[in-house]
Design a protein around this motif. Structure first.
Motif, mmCIF file in Angstrom:
data_model
loop_
_atom_site.group_PDB
_atom_site.id
_atom_site.type_symbol
_atom_site.label_atom_id
_atom_site.label_comp_id
_atom_site.label_asym_id
_atom_site.label_seq_id
_atom_site.Cartn_x
_atom_site.Cartn_y
_atom_site.Cartn_z
ATOM 1 N N TRP A 31 0.828 -1.200 0.000
ATOM 2 C CA TRP A 31 0.000 0.000 0.000
ATOM 3 C C TRP A 31 0.864 1.250 0.000
ATOM 4 N N ARG A 32 0.229 2.352 -0.319
ATOM 5 C CA ARG A 32 0.893 3.649 -0.325
ATOM 6 C C ARG A 32 0.490 4.385 0.947
ATOM 7 N N ASP A 33 1.484 4.819 1.745
ATOM 8 C CA ASP A 33 1.169 5.510 2.996
ATOM 9 C C ASP A 33 0.856 6.980 2.739
ATOM 10 N N ALA A 34 0.623 7.740 3.809
ATOM 11 C CA ALA A 34 0.225 9.144 3.699
ATOM 12 C C ALA A 34 1.319 9.994 3.054
ATOM 13 N N ASP A 35 2.585 9.588 3.174
ATOM 14 C CA ASP A 35 3.696 10.322 2.567
ATOM 15 C C ASP A 35 3.941 9.926 1.119
ATOM 16 N N ARG A 37 4.913 6.887 0.137
ATOM 17 C CA ARG A 37 5.876 5.780 0.038
ATOM 18 C C ARG A 37 5.139 4.455 -0.025
ATOM 19 N N THR A 38 5.697 3.527 -0.760
ATOM 20 C CA THR A 38 5.111 2.201 -0.876
ATOM 21 C C THR A 38 5.573 1.361 0.304
ATOM 22 N N GLN A 39 4.610 0.723 0.989
ATOM 23 C CA GLN A 39 4.882 -0.102 2.155
ATOM 24 C C GLN A 39 4.531 -1.551 1.830
ATOM 25 N N PRO A 45 -2.820 -3.154 6.006
ATOM 26 C CA PRO A 45 -2.425 -1.782 6.328
ATOM 27 C C PRO A 45 -3.278 -1.217 7.455
ATOM 28 N N ASN A 48 -6.319 3.797 8.640
ATOM 29 C CA ASN A 48 -6.371 5.126 8.032
ATOM 30 C C ASN A 48 -5.928 5.125 6.576
ATOM 31 N N VAL A 49 -5.511 3.978 6.026
ATOM 32 C CA VAL A 49 -5.129 3.878 4.610
ATOM 33 C C VAL A 49 -6.392 3.633 3.791
ATOM 34 N N ASP A 53 -5.521 3.330 -1.989
ATOM 35 C CA ASP A 53 -4.073 3.301 -1.795
ATOM 36 C C ASP A 53 -3.538 1.895 -1.573
#
Length: 171
Positions: A31-35, A37-39, A45, A48-49, A53
């Protein structure tokens, strides 16, 4: 004892079983976080994702919905992600396509059975029509089970019925 056979077959079986289970350990969430970046993780996740995302999820993975208190904190973004999740198919595309394929096959079989039934009805009606129009004396079973000669009115009724079947079944 044969030197080529392993001395501990139980150990070999356990090792093979562990190797078979390693594919389960590779279940990854992406997933893509709030910043931005790919996690990557083997766990879902955080709540809040947003659904949009989430880039990848393991097969048969279900993300647990956040509690009502967390949903209130997320506000409009939670409602939007829930709408997206509700509109997204619950099963992978391969399952829905295989279901569609099975449905098409079932319909094709039903159509084939209907066509075969119609062809048989057509054949029987045409045979009845030939016999009725040939002028041969035809006998029918009465209500009491005895045979009796077919009257001209009965013959005409049978011809009309055969014509109806021929017009609907013979195409």
């Amino acid at each position: 004892m044969n030197p080529r056979l392993p001395r501990r077959p139980l150990g070999v079986i356990c090792a093979l079983a562990l190797l078979a289970l390693t594919s389960v350990a590779h279940a990854q969430w992406k997933w893509r976080d709030a910043d931005g970046r790919t996690q990557y993780s083997d766990r879902p996740p955080p709540p809040n994702v947003a659904e949009k995302d989430i880039l990848q999820r393991p097969n048969n993975a279900v993300r647990v919905a956040p509690s009502s208190g967390q949903a209130a904190l997320q506000g409009a973004s939670a409602a939007a992600s829930a709408a997206t999740a509700a509109s997204a198919p619950a099963r992978p595309a391969s399952e829905s396509s295989s279901r569609d394929k099975l449905e098409k096959e079932r319909k094709a079989q039903e159509d084939k059975a209907r066509a075969e039934t119609a062809a048989e009805n057509c054949r029987q009606a045409q045979n009845s029509m030939r016999i009725l129009e040939s002028g041969v004396r035809v006998r029918t079973r009465g209500e009491n089970g005895e045979t009796q000669p077919m009257t001209e009115q009965m013959r005409q009724d049978q011809i009309r019925q055969a014509q109806v079947v021929i017009s609907t079944s013979c195409k």
